[in-house]
Write an enzyme that holds these catalytic residues in place. Sequence first.
Site, short mmCIF file in Angstrom:
data_model
loop_
_atom_site.label_atom_id
_atom_site.label_comp_id
_atom_site.label_asym_id
_atom_site.label_seq_id
_atom_site.Cartn_x
_atom_site.Cartn_y
_atom_site.Cartn_z
CG ASP A 195 35.66 11.55 17.11
OD1 ASP A 195 35.91 12.25 16.12
OD2 ASP A 195 34.61 10.90 17.26
CG ASP A 227 36.19 10.79 22.45
OD1 ASP A 227 36.88 9.97 21.80
OD2 ASP A 227 34.98 10.91 22.28
NE ARG A 235 29.97 10.20 21.50
CZ ARG A 235 29.96 9.80 20.24
NH1 ARG A 235 30.95 10.18 19.44
NH2 ARG A 235 29.01 9.02 19.76
CE1 TYR A 279 33.68 13.66 18.53
CE2 TYR A 279 34.50 14.26 20.70
CZ TYR A 279 34.10 13.29 19.79
OH TYR A 279 34.13 11.97 20.13
CD GLU A 292 34.81 4.13 23.05
OE1 GLU A 292 34.72 2.94 22.72
OE2 GLU A 292 34.83 4.51 24.24
#
Length: 913
Positions: free
Chosen positions: A98, A100, A327, A325, A102
């Site tokens: 992903d 982001d 988040r 997505y 994380e």
Amino acid sequence: MPSSARKLVIVESPTKARTITPFLGDDYDVEASVGHIRDLPQPSELPAEMKKGPYRKFAVDVENGFDPYYVVDADKKKKVSELRKKLKAADELYLATDEDREGEAIAWHLLEVLEPKVPVKRMVFHEITREAIQRALEATRDLDTRLVDAQETRRILDRLYGYEVSPVLWRKIGPGLSAGRVQSVATRLVVERERERMAFRSANYWDVRGEFSGGRGETAGTSFSARLTALDGDRVATGRDFDDSGSLTSRAVHLDEAAATALVSALDGVDVVVRSVDTKPYTRRPAAPFTTSTLQQEASRKLRMNSRATMRTAQSLYENGYITYMRTDSVTLSTQAITAARRQAAELYGAEYVPDAPRLYANKSKNAQEAHEAIRPAGDSFRTPAQVASRLSGDEFRLYELIWKRTVASQMADAKGSTASVKLGASAAYPDGATRDAEFSASGTVITFRGFLAAYEEGRDAGRYDEDGDGAGRGSSSGSSAARETRLPDLAQGDQVAAESLTAEGHDTSPPPRYTEASLTAALEERGIGRPSTFAATISVIVDRGYVLRRGQALVPSWLAFSVVRLLEDHFGRLVDYDFTAAMESDLDRIARGEQDRVAWLTRFYFGDEAAGSEGLQQLVSELGDIDARGINSIDLGGGVTVRVGRYGPYLEATGPDGEPQRASVPDDVAPDELTLERARELLATQGEGDRELGTDPATGRTIVARSGRYGPYVTEVIPDDAPAASDDAKPAKRKPAKPKPRTASLLQSMQLEAVDLEQALKLLSLPRVVGVDPESGDEITAQNGRYGPYLKKGTDSRSLETEDQIFDITLEQALAIYAQPKQRRGQRASSALRELGDDPVSGKPVSVKDGRFGPYVTDGTTNATLRKDDEVESITPERAFELLAEKRAKGPAKKRTTARSSSRKAPAKSRS
């Protein structure tokens, strides 16, 4: 002609891997890392040679650039070996985690551990569709080390915070507690709201509501409701006019019951005239598309889904290609999405429901590390809920429908109409000849063009002064607002209306409402604390730790939370300060943008900044001084009564009339704001340290009493001081014989301490009850009540009973029938399938949900995977079951713990610069 070069694509989850595989060519191998592959170990798990070195305390060397020591998780070693093997056969590596912080960190850890010798490309996408995957393949980029720095800083920050502060909680409050940068602030918010409720004093006020009828033309005779708003020109007090102490804070007229009732009588039969009619145009705009936070809030309001369940369901929808997505704190939509939403709105509702120009929504956050688009249906054209109904069910369908409606509505026209406010006047005639001018008000909205309301209407949280008083704050997922619209007849100034009925109504002011998951999420976001992607995990942590309890939708703090928050406020005030915590989040954003050096920032946080005169975390912990543990764990209720948080839970303490201390346990179902001084004294009188005498046992002559103990209510017998000492003739008397031990028995679940009588107590004290003797083995069978409920015992063989009543009435024949059945472990139920979910795509075997020793699980006959906390047997989807099985297979068989752990040392931070 396809390229012969092999390409390895690594994503986080098996579901995501399965979904994108069909969109790639035959020369692509897609594998899942199943989340992070390594992390900071517990200090106790460090290699022996490191336990005395600079990493010994945190697994982070705080003296040398806050260098972290990472280890590959034990359950990921097999997965790492598989990825290395796949990488050897690959010519290119695509890291498709992903986009982001994380996801970027997962990609970096993969690079560090796998050490690829082939070209590496960072592949990012926000939805899993064929078009999005193809675009991502054509627009790869390098790893963003700034995002990695920000995530690593957050991880180290949380480690330092937790490992320095949590031990203080252990020493002064109790074992197993934890402190955290966001969780402690969230807990403080909930506790502060409960403190406000505890300090709140209700005020009583009255008003008059009337049902009137009137109107012109077609509306003649229409009934409508109006409320008294002014008396002799002065506004009549409502709940907003009182403070939390119950005092009137304005010059409004405060009516009591007598005044309101007298006014109703004085208005009987008088003429009521329309004094004014004010009509204004009404326009309402649609809400922006969903962000992570607003999705959690709306799912809580409308679908009654908690944050964790919402995020889990949204992740499943994303990984299976249904939504973008999940988040993100962005409200923007791509050009393709805007076109798709406008086209679908026109097709379903008509061209007039779509404005001439697309609607553009501005981001409230300047942060750019999250996904760059709002949460919406995936694809360049949206699938309607009807089109996915056969593939989605339960929570997944309901959440997809909510996202679809919000997205389409965001590109629709404004709702339009008009609002009318009417004032009615009458002269109240009292028996003593006095008169008072009474004014009633009514308002209503007429929607002439529904616009976006045809698709969706945003919900709202309960407010303190909701006129309907239901406190529900509910919204309609269908977008219907007619239920809350008041239609008024056609009226004009000077018209006379008939008063059909007048009623005096009493009201009590309400304390501020408790936080729900939705409103707590909104409060955290409003203050800039945490990130939308972490709110669900934060709320789960404070619930799991026992700091916050759920009561329906409300979040209620435990007394334990009061102690934790008080300690943090008194001794770590800066760490739970809302502005300071929000500033930390902004600093992490600056690190993500490359505007702040992570080592310099961590140095200031931990060691302080002498030039700025600010202390660091290390100094705060080392200079705590003496902490009064008893004071921290005490909450004064007034009147000499104190709540104390003890090792075995909260209890009340007061001084009795004889000067001796009185104690009583606080029931679990009594919320802090419900424990008034009066209720506390009632509990002390009922429980206290004294006994409730039930009578005398006719067999022994001893007094039987009921008591409340640390493990719950129980009955026992009182042994007189002059009772003969217990003796054992078989053994020589080396010391004075002990006093006989009294018989004791816990109350059954169905019994109440205040209501138990002598007959019930004697039945309890007679346990265990001999049911009979097994004719085959000759063993005695007894019925007993134990820690885990009622059960039978024959030698060492115990069997659970279904009800407590069976302890006293089960027959030998029934007991033997129970022992004739195969033995099941405690809590185990029938092994037959609870649900059938179809064939697993990997093993090809039928998957079912069963119930086992540790709760429900899914199985294909070979692999078993326990359902997670928020997975419900009734609503779990086949896709979710397949994902759980895939994750379990990826972990491999459980291995015995060993003292040795292999580790992978991270490269110094400068290697990423």
